[in-house]
Scaffold this motif. Structure first.
Motif, PDB file in Angstrom:
ATOM      1  N   GLY A 145      15.626  63.524  88.898  1.00 58.24           N
ATOM      2  CA  GLY A 145      15.859  63.638  90.334  1.00 58.24           C
ATOM      3  C   GLY A 145      15.066  64.748  90.978  1.00 58.24           C
ATOM      4  N   ASP A 146      15.658  65.919  91.071  1.00 58.33           N
ATOM      5  CA  ASP A 146      15.006  67.050  91.723  1.00 58.33           C
ATOM      6  C   ASP A 146      14.111  67.840  90.778  1.00 58.33           C
ATOM      7  N   ILE A 147      14.139  67.487  89.498  1.00 61.36           N
ATOM      8  CA  ILE A 147      13.261  68.113  88.499  1.00 61.36           C
ATOM      9  C   ILE A 147      12.676  67.013  87.623  1.00 61.36           C
ATOM     10  N   ILE A 148      11.345  67.005  87.497  1.00 64.24           N
ATOM     11  CA  ILE A 148      10.667  65.994  86.687  1.00 64.24           C
ATOM     12  C   ILE A 148       9.767  66.704  85.687  1.00 64.24           C
ATOM     13  N   SER A 149       9.871  66.334  84.416  1.00 63.60           N
ATOM     14  CA  SER A 149       9.031  66.955  83.390  1.00 63.60           C
ATOM     15  C   SER A 149       8.311  65.878  82.601  1.00 63.60           C
ATOM     16  N   ALA A 150       7.106  66.225  82.135  1.00 62.36           N
ATOM     17  CA  ALA A 150       6.289  65.303  81.350  1.00 62.36           C
ATOM     18  C   ALA A 150       5.868  65.999  80.056  1.00 62.36           C
ATOM     19  N   GLY A 151       5.493  65.198  79.039  1.00 63.34           N
ATOM     20  CA  GLY A 151       5.310  65.736  77.697  1.00 63.34           C
ATOM     21  C   GLY A 151       3.963  66.353  77.390  1.00 63.34           C
ATOM     22  N   GLY A 152       3.021  65.571  76.861  1.00 65.81           N
ATOM     23  CA  GLY A 152       1.787  66.113  76.301  1.00 65.81           C
ATOM     24  C   GLY A 152       0.762  66.563  77.322  1.00 65.81           C
ATOM     25  N   GLN A 189       6.623  59.457  74.237  1.00 66.91           N
ATOM     26  CA  GLN A 189       5.870  60.480  73.516  1.00 66.91           C
ATOM     27  C   GLN A 189       5.964  60.291  72.000  1.00 66.91           C
ATOM     28  N   ARG A 190       7.076  59.692  71.555  1.00 66.86           N
ATOM     29  CA  ARG A 190       7.237  59.549  70.110  1.00 66.86           C
ATOM     30  C   ARG A 190       6.206  58.605  69.500  1.00 66.86           C
ATOM     31  N   TYR A 191       5.566  57.757  70.324  1.00 67.86           N
ATOM     32  CA  TYR A 191       4.483  56.924  69.787  1.00 67.86           C
ATOM     33  C   TYR A 191       3.391  57.793  69.169  1.00 67.86           C
ATOM     34  N   TYR A 192       3.208  59.001  69.729  1.00 68.51           N
ATOM     35  CA  TYR A 192       2.048  59.837  69.396  1.00 68.51           C
ATOM     36  C   TYR A 192       2.399  61.014  68.486  1.00 68.51           C
ATOM     37  N   GLY A 193       3.680  61.250  68.310  1.00 71.19           N
ATOM     38  CA  GLY A 193       4.105  62.430  67.563  1.00 71.19           C
ATOM     39  C   GLY A 193       3.930  62.259  66.059  1.00 71.19           C
ATOM     40  N   SER A 194       3.983  63.353  65.356  1.00 71.48           N
ATOM     41  CA  SER A 194       4.043  63.318  63.897  1.00 71.48           C
ATOM     42  C   SER A 194       5.087  64.331  63.466  1.00 71.48           C
ATOM     43  N   PHE A 195       5.726  64.054  62.348  1.00 70.73           N
ATOM     44  CA  PHE A 195       6.819  64.905  61.892  1.00 70.73           C
ATOM     45  C   PHE A 195       6.280  66.151  61.215  1.00 70.73           C
ATOM     46  N   THR A 196       6.605  67.300  61.784  1.00 68.45           N
ATOM     47  CA  THR A 196       6.203  68.577  61.208  1.00 68.45           C
ATOM     48  C   THR A 196       7.463  69.341  60.823  1.00 68.45           C
ATOM     49  N   PRO A 197       7.844  69.332  59.543  1.00 67.44           N
ATOM     50  CA  PRO A 197       9.087  69.978  59.124  1.00 67.44           C
ATOM     51  C   PRO A 197       9.077  71.491  59.360  1.00 67.44           C
ATOM     52  N   LYS A 198      10.266  72.053  59.503  1.00 68.04           N
ATOM     53  CA  LYS A 198      10.414  73.498  59.618  1.00 68.04           C
ATOM     54  C   LYS A 198      10.537  74.090  58.214  1.00 68.04           C
ATOM     55  N   PHE A 199       9.582  74.953  57.861  1.00 67.75           N
ATOM     56  CA  PHE A 199       9.607  75.582  56.540  1.00 67.75           C
ATOM     57  C   PHE A 199       9.839  77.097  56.611  1.00 67.75           C
ATOM     58  N   ASN A 200       9.867  77.655  57.803  1.00 69.27           N
ATOM     59  CA  ASN A 200       9.923  79.115  57.945  1.00 69.27           C
ATOM     60  C   ASN A 200      11.322  79.626  58.274  1.00 69.27           C
ATOM     61  N   GLN A 259       6.707  59.071  58.532  1.00 74.85           N
ATOM     62  CA  GLN A 259       5.425  59.749  58.719  1.00 74.85           C
ATOM     63  C   GLN A 259       4.403  59.268  57.691  1.00 74.85           C
ATOM     64  N   LYS A 260       4.838  59.133  56.440  1.00 73.87           N
ATOM     65  CA  LYS A 260       3.939  58.620  55.398  1.00 73.87           C
ATOM     66  C   LYS A 260       3.518  57.191  55.712  1.00 73.87           C
ATOM     67  N   LYS A 293      13.307  52.740  65.147  1.00 76.40           N
ATOM     68  CA  LYS A 293      14.217  53.736  65.716  1.00 76.40           C
ATOM     69  C   LYS A 293      13.518  55.078  65.922  1.00 76.40           C
ATOM     70  N   ILE A 294      12.682  55.468  64.965  1.00 72.56           N
ATOM     71  CA  ILE A 294      12.030  56.777  65.019  1.00 72.56           C
ATOM     72  C   ILE A 294      10.762  56.756  65.871  1.00 72.56           C
ATOM     73  N   ILE A 295       9.928  55.743  65.719  1.00 73.37           N
ATOM     74  CA  ILE A 295       8.633  55.689  66.402  1.00 73.37           C
ATOM     75  C   ILE A 295       8.727  55.031  67.777  1.00 73.37           C
TER      76      ILE A 295
END
Length: 307
Positions: A145-152, A189-200, A259-260, A293-295
């Motif tokens: 509505g009053d706030i619109i955000s886009a991804g990449g 956006q999920r069409y273009y994403g790749s899974f980057t796990p958190k290791f830190n 991802q694989k 479901k994921i992609i």
């Protein structure tokens, strides 16, 4: 009588200039399409720099924060800009962001308890800095509505077209998209994403389990196997794994496998059925459902779009 839609684009330090100028040119081109269709609407565009032009600004309808190209201004914007955005919103302006511009918008506090999106690679940083914001990272565009955000980085085009559709007419937006040769259909956006796990995260036992998943994703994996590897009870492992990675173990394993599968679809001629078997799924239809479901795309649609 012509109705003017006043747009301000914030040209903050290290903003992506192709987007700053691209927004301006997109709205100027929209004006030509509007004129051809004999509608009494016109967009006006002004570029402002937050260290020079914030004082004495008149009322406007739309304020846009473009993507960031380099540097860290978006992480620590000057207080004057944040006040300017709050004032503009209070006076009725629609606030918009693309990519890292969402960080500046979130700094105002206006996104608290609201829905937004940003670049998928910035999701972890955004969630850590702004836990009160509901981040829909799969979405390319969130119109709240009053706030619109886009991804990449290039989502500024989608944002610009969305504003043309809102303030002019949807058919004006589609005509403009055809002229620009830009896809105006629904994207995620999920069409273009790749899974980057958190290791830190600092949890060595959970990290050991993550490394095991990465190396053995094609084998039978479940909480019992991983909890034993981490020398924990299943309940403790489930709690600590979810806290460390922000995902439940089954969700994490699914994302690693998907991802694989994406990598193999893009780089090999293997069928999806063969890929499913190779990464640990005996039931191809079950994995197909997980993939969609994921992609957000079927395997065949993914391959058609990216290969």
């Amino acid at each position: 009588m012509t109705k003017f839609i006043h747009i301000v684009i914030i040209d903050y330090p290290n903003a992506l200039q192709s987007a700053v100028q691209g927004f301006r040119e997109l709205f100027l081109l929209a004006n030509k399409v509007i004129k051809d269709n004999q509608l009494e609407i016109q967009f006006t565009v002004k570029l402002i720099q937050p260290d020079k032009d914030l004082d004495g600004m008149s009322r406007h309808d739309i304020v846009i924060l473009p993507p960031n190209l380099d540097g860290h201004y978006y992480l620590s914007p000057q207080p004057g800009l944040l006040q300017y955005l709050n004032d503009a919103h209070q006076k009725g302006a629609i606030l918009c962001s693309a990519c890292a511009g969402a960080f500046i918008l979130a700094k105002t506090g206006l996104l608290d308890n609201r829905v937004a999106t940003t670049h998928w690679q910035l999701a972890d940083d955004f969630n850590e800095l702004f836990p009160k914001v509901s981040l829909e990272i799969d979405c390319l565009l969130v119109n709240d509505g009053d706030i619109i955000s886009a991804g990449g980085l290039m989502s500024w085009i989608d944002l610009g077209l969305e504003l043309v559709a809102l303030f002019a007419k949807p058919h004006i937006m589609r005509t403009l998209g055809k002229f620009l040769i830009v896809d105006t259909g629904k994207r995620e956006q999920r069409y273009y994403g790749s899974f980057t796990p958190k290791f830190n995260h600092g949890n060595k036992q959970i990290l050991q389990a993550q490394h095991y998943i990465q190396a053995n994703y094609s084998k039978t994996l479940n909480v019992s196997v991983l909890a034993t590897l981490a020398c924990m009870s299943e309940r403790t492992f489930l709690r600590q794994f979810t806290n460390a990675t922000s995902l439940k173990p089954i969700q994490y394993i699914q994302k690693v496998r998907v991802q694989k599968a994406c990598e193999l679809l893009e780089t090999t001629p293997q069928s999806f059925e063969r890929i499913a078997l190779n990464i640990g799924y005996d039931d191809v239809n079950s994995f197909r459902k997980v993939f969609i479901k994921i992609i957000g795309l079927s395997p065949s649609a993914f391959k058609a779009r990216f290969v």
